[in-house]
Write a protein that holds these residues in place. Structure first.
Motif, short mmCIF file in Angstrom:
data_model
loop_
_atom_site.label_atom_id
_atom_site.label_comp_id
_atom_site.label_asym_id
_atom_site.label_seq_id
_atom_site.Cartn_x
_atom_site.Cartn_y
_atom_site.Cartn_z
N LYS A 50 0.83 -1.21 0.00
CA LYS A 50 0.00 0.00 0.00
C LYS A 50 0.86 1.26 0.00
O LYS A 50 0.61 2.22 -0.73
CB LYS A 50 -0.92 -0.04 1.22
CG LYS A 50 -1.89 1.13 1.27
CD LYS A 50 -2.79 0.99 2.49
CE LYS A 50 -3.78 2.14 2.57
NZ LYS A 50 -4.65 2.04 3.75
N LEU A 51 1.93 1.23 0.83
CA LEU A 51 2.82 2.38 0.92
C LEU A 51 3.58 2.62 -0.38
O LEU A 51 3.82 3.75 -0.78
CB LEU A 51 3.81 2.20 2.07
CG LEU A 51 3.20 2.26 3.49
CD1 LEU A 51 4.25 1.94 4.54
CD2 LEU A 51 2.59 3.65 3.77
N ARG A 52 3.92 1.47 -1.06
CA ARG A 52 4.63 1.62 -2.33
C ARG A 52 3.72 2.28 -3.37
O ARG A 52 4.19 3.11 -4.15
CB ARG A 52 5.08 0.26 -2.82
CG ARG A 52 6.32 -0.25 -2.09
CD ARG A 52 6.67 -1.64 -2.58
NE ARG A 52 7.89 -2.13 -1.90
CZ ARG A 52 8.38 -3.37 -2.08
NH1 ARG A 52 7.76 -4.23 -2.88
NH2 ARG A 52 9.47 -3.73 -1.46
N GLU A 54 1.29 4.35 -2.74
CA GLU A 54 1.18 5.77 -2.39
C GLU A 54 2.46 6.52 -2.76
O GLU A 54 2.42 7.65 -3.23
CB GLU A 54 0.89 5.92 -0.90
CG GLU A 54 -0.49 5.42 -0.50
CD GLU A 54 -0.73 5.53 1.00
OE1 GLU A 54 0.23 5.94 1.72
OE2 GLU A 54 -1.84 5.25 1.47
N LEU A 55 3.62 5.86 -2.56
CA LEU A 55 4.91 6.49 -2.88
C LEU A 55 5.01 6.74 -4.38
O LEU A 55 5.47 7.80 -4.81
CB LEU A 55 6.05 5.61 -2.39
CG LEU A 55 7.47 6.14 -2.66
CD1 LEU A 55 7.68 7.49 -1.96
CD2 LEU A 55 8.50 5.12 -2.14
N GLU A 56 4.60 5.77 -5.16
CA GLU A 56 4.67 5.93 -6.62
C GLU A 56 3.77 7.08 -7.05
O GLU A 56 4.14 7.88 -7.92
CB GLU A 56 4.24 4.63 -7.30
CG GLU A 56 4.39 4.68 -8.81
CD GLU A 56 4.02 3.34 -9.46
OE1 GLU A 56 4.08 3.27 -10.70
OE2 GLU A 56 3.68 2.42 -8.70
N LYS A 57 2.59 7.12 -6.46
CA LYS A 57 1.67 8.20 -6.80
C LYS A 57 2.28 9.56 -6.41
O LYS A 57 2.19 10.54 -7.15
CB LYS A 57 0.35 7.99 -6.05
CG LYS A 57 -0.71 9.02 -6.39
CD LYS A 57 -2.01 8.69 -5.64
CE LYS A 57 -3.08 9.72 -5.97
NZ LYS A 57 -4.33 9.46 -5.24
N ALA A 58 2.96 9.60 -5.23
CA ALA A 58 3.59 10.86 -4.78
C ALA A 58 4.71 11.27 -5.71
O ALA A 58 4.90 12.44 -6.02
CB ALA A 58 4.10 10.70 -3.35
N HIS A 59 5.46 10.23 -6.18
CA HIS A 59 6.56 10.54 -7.12
C HIS A 59 6.01 11.15 -8.39
O HIS A 59 6.58 12.11 -8.93
CB HIS A 59 7.37 9.27 -7.43
CG HIS A 59 8.38 8.95 -6.36
ND1 HIS A 59 9.39 9.79 -5.95
CD2 HIS A 59 8.54 7.82 -5.58
CE1 HIS A 59 10.11 9.24 -5.02
NE2 HIS A 59 9.61 8.01 -4.76
N ASN A 60 4.94 10.60 -8.86
CA ASN A 60 4.35 11.13 -10.09
C ASN A 60 3.87 12.57 -9.90
O ASN A 60 4.08 13.43 -10.77
CB ASN A 60 3.19 10.23 -10.52
CG ASN A 60 3.66 8.84 -10.92
OD1 ASN A 60 4.82 8.67 -11.36
ND2 ASN A 60 2.81 7.83 -10.77
#
Length: 570
Positions: A50-52, A54-60
């Motif tokens: 789940k955190l990954r 969210e992290l990918e979404k944040a990176h984008n």
């Protein structure tokens, strides 16, 4: 009881531990632990996934924002560079303008410097002229009221004598109801009676009142009497010597003059300051040409009088030396075109004064006089030489008041001089109004306190505004009042001490009038004889009730003591 509880607890623990050991031996415990671990791992893996996401979404989103931010930054940078270029252009223009202003400022600064130099030169010149003006104004306004300048040197520009009396509107002369003072009646030498007219004696309407009207006329005549003695002369046949009977005292020359003529000419010349030519002329006119005396005879009267009055001079010296207070002063003299001095010693209590001829003033002028060994109080005009003699000193308050008046006129911006002048006037008024009363210590203490306060005020004023080089008399007086306080206020502690040296000033004017009449003495011996004569005349005037002329006549009739032979001095 405690032991039982303790043993019970131990048994329970043993049972619990035994059960756990059994579970480990059977493997049941390991199975439970593995299942629990797998459950925890599955939960953690889900969280990580789940955190990954969210992290990918944040990176984008961050990449998208970064791209937008870079675009904004580029736009801002372009605008900034554009504005910066405009600012640079403005700065360049301002720099050029500043350079022009600096050039103008340097030019104006140079002009201002030149003007300041000119202004400084003008102000310096103006200050010098002000100092000269102040100095000349002080010299022009200098008179006997604001300096030590004697009134005899005032010149043609004399001040009007102040008159403080108020006008009453009455006519001058005797007032109604006031008993008049008639002329003194004299004993008549000739008496004549005027007979009454017949119109009064024969008319019955007139009768005698019993009153006699008398009127006198006083006539003075110069009667010249000449007394002559004669005797026959004899000659020795052997030696040829000529002899005759001795003549009485005073008959030395073929024609001699007695003390009446000598005293008359002496007083005219030394007290009335009449020239020798005028004395000869006046004496010849009042005697109708019968008496014609020579100028040499008149010139020798002072020497003869001094030689015949040595006893009176000794008495004057004795009284002065015994006096508790002496007024002393030097005054200028002229001998054969050169300068000399006259030392004046006077005693207000002994009514005696002594004029002493000296070649110079200072210590040399005092050596050999009675002042050298005098041990009383000396009153003088702040001559520092006199501080080496006597025990106490009093400076002339009248001179201090004159200097204060000069300071008020030439330093009007100061206040201490007016206050000190008012204080001195109060002191003198207090002292002169004592009469027979003694000095009040409390009043004297109050005067001294105010004296110190005014001098402190003077110190503050002179520190704030230093004295001018063209006029320093006020500042010099302030320093003198501080340093010689005891000598300034001695008259408030000793009632015998006068507050001023006016006695010596009056006596100095007697000599000055004679000096002005004769211009210069011919010899130093003549100055000594004149001083002796003035001393004796003043002594007679102050201590004799009868005729001074008659006394001087008798002194001239004295016989001179024989001269002592001069002894050799080793």
């Amino acid at each position: 009881m405690k032991a039982f509880e303790y043993m019970s607890n131990l048994q329970y623990r043993v049972k619990s531990l035994a059960r756990q050991v059994e579970e480990f031996k059977s493997g049941e415990k390991y199975r439970k632990m593995q299942e629990s671990h797998r459950a925890v791992v599955r939960s953690l893996n889900g969280t990580i996934k789940k955190l990954r996401a969210e992290l990918e979404k944040a990176h984008n989103e961050a990449a998208k924002v970064r791209k937008l931010w870079e675009e904004v930054i580029d736009d801002l940078e372009k605008e900034f560079r554009k504005e910066l270029k405009q600012k640079d252009n403005v700065i360049t223009k301002l720099k050029n303008h500043i350079l022009e202003l600096e050039k103008m400022l340097d030019q104006k600064t140079e002009e201002l410097r030149e003007k300041r130099l000119k202004l400084y030169e003008v102000e310096t010149l103006l200050e010098e002229e002000r100092e000269k003006n102040r100095k000349l104004t002080a010299q022009v306004n200098m008179n006997f009221e604001n300096s030590s300048l004697p009134s005899s040197l005032q010149g043609p520009k004399k001040k009007k004598i102040p008159n403080s009396r108020k006008k009453t509107g009455k006519k001058p002369g005797g007032q109604p109801g006031h008993q008049g003072h008639g002329r003194k009646k004299h004993t008549p030498t000739q008496v004549y009676e005027i007979p009454a007219p017949k119109k009064y004696t024969e008319d019955p309407n007139y009768y005698e009142t019993g009153k006699t009207i008398r009127k006198q006329k006083v006539i003075i005549q110069m009667d010249v009497q000449v007394v002559e003695y004669f005797t026959k002369e004899y000659r020795n046949r052997t030696t040829g010597a000529r002899v005759h009977a001795p003549f009485p005292q005073g008959y030395t020359n073929e024609v001699n003059y007695d003390g009446s003529i000598k005293a008359f000419a002496f007083l005219l010349g030394n007290e009335c300051n009449v020239s020798h030519d005028k004395i000869r002329k006046f004496l010849s006119e009042i005697t109708e040409g019968k008496v014609e005396i020579s100028k040499g005879m008149i010139n020798g009267l002072c020497k003869e009088f001094a030689a015949k009055t040595k006893e009176e001079k000794t008495e004057i010296c004795r009284k002065l030396f015994a006096s508790p207070v002496l007024n002393v002063d030097f005054t200028n003299a002229s001998v054969n075109g050169g300068s000399a001095q006259v030392l004046i010693l006077a005693s207000p209590s002994a009514n005696a004064a002594l004029y002493i001829a000296r070649e110079s003033k200072g210590h040399k002028g005092i050596q050999g006089t009675l002042l050298e060994n005098y041990m009383g109080t000396i009153v003088h005009d702040h001559d520092l030489t006199f501080y080496s003699y006597g025990q106490k000193h009093q400076e002339c308050m009248q001179h201090n008041c004159r200097y204060l008046i000069g300071s008020e006129q030439n330093e009007p911006e100061l206040t201490w001089n007016q206050k000190m002048h008012g204080l001195f006037r109060e002191m003198l008024h207090y002292r002169n109004g004592l009469g027979e009363d003694d000095l009040d210590p409390e009043a004297v203490e109050e005067f001294e306190r105010r004296y110190d306060e005014i001098l402190e005020k003077a110190r503050e004023e002179y520190e704030y505004e230093p004295p001018s080089d063209s006029y320093r008399e006020g500042y010099n007086l302030y320093q003198r009042l501080v340093k010689y306080k005891e000598s300034e206020l001695l008259f408030l502690h000793d009632k015998r001490v006068p507050a001023n040296n006016s006695l010596c000033e009056r006596l100095a004017r007697v000599y000055k009038r004679k000096q002005k009449q004769m211009i210069t003495m011919r010899s130093y011996e003549g100055l000594e004889n004149l001083c002796d004569g003035l001393s004796i005349v003043y002594f007679l005037r102050m201590n004799q009730e009868g005729s001074v002329y008659q006394t001087i006549l008798e002194m001239f009739e004295r016989k001179l003591a024989p001269k002592k032979k001069k002894e050799l001095v080793s």
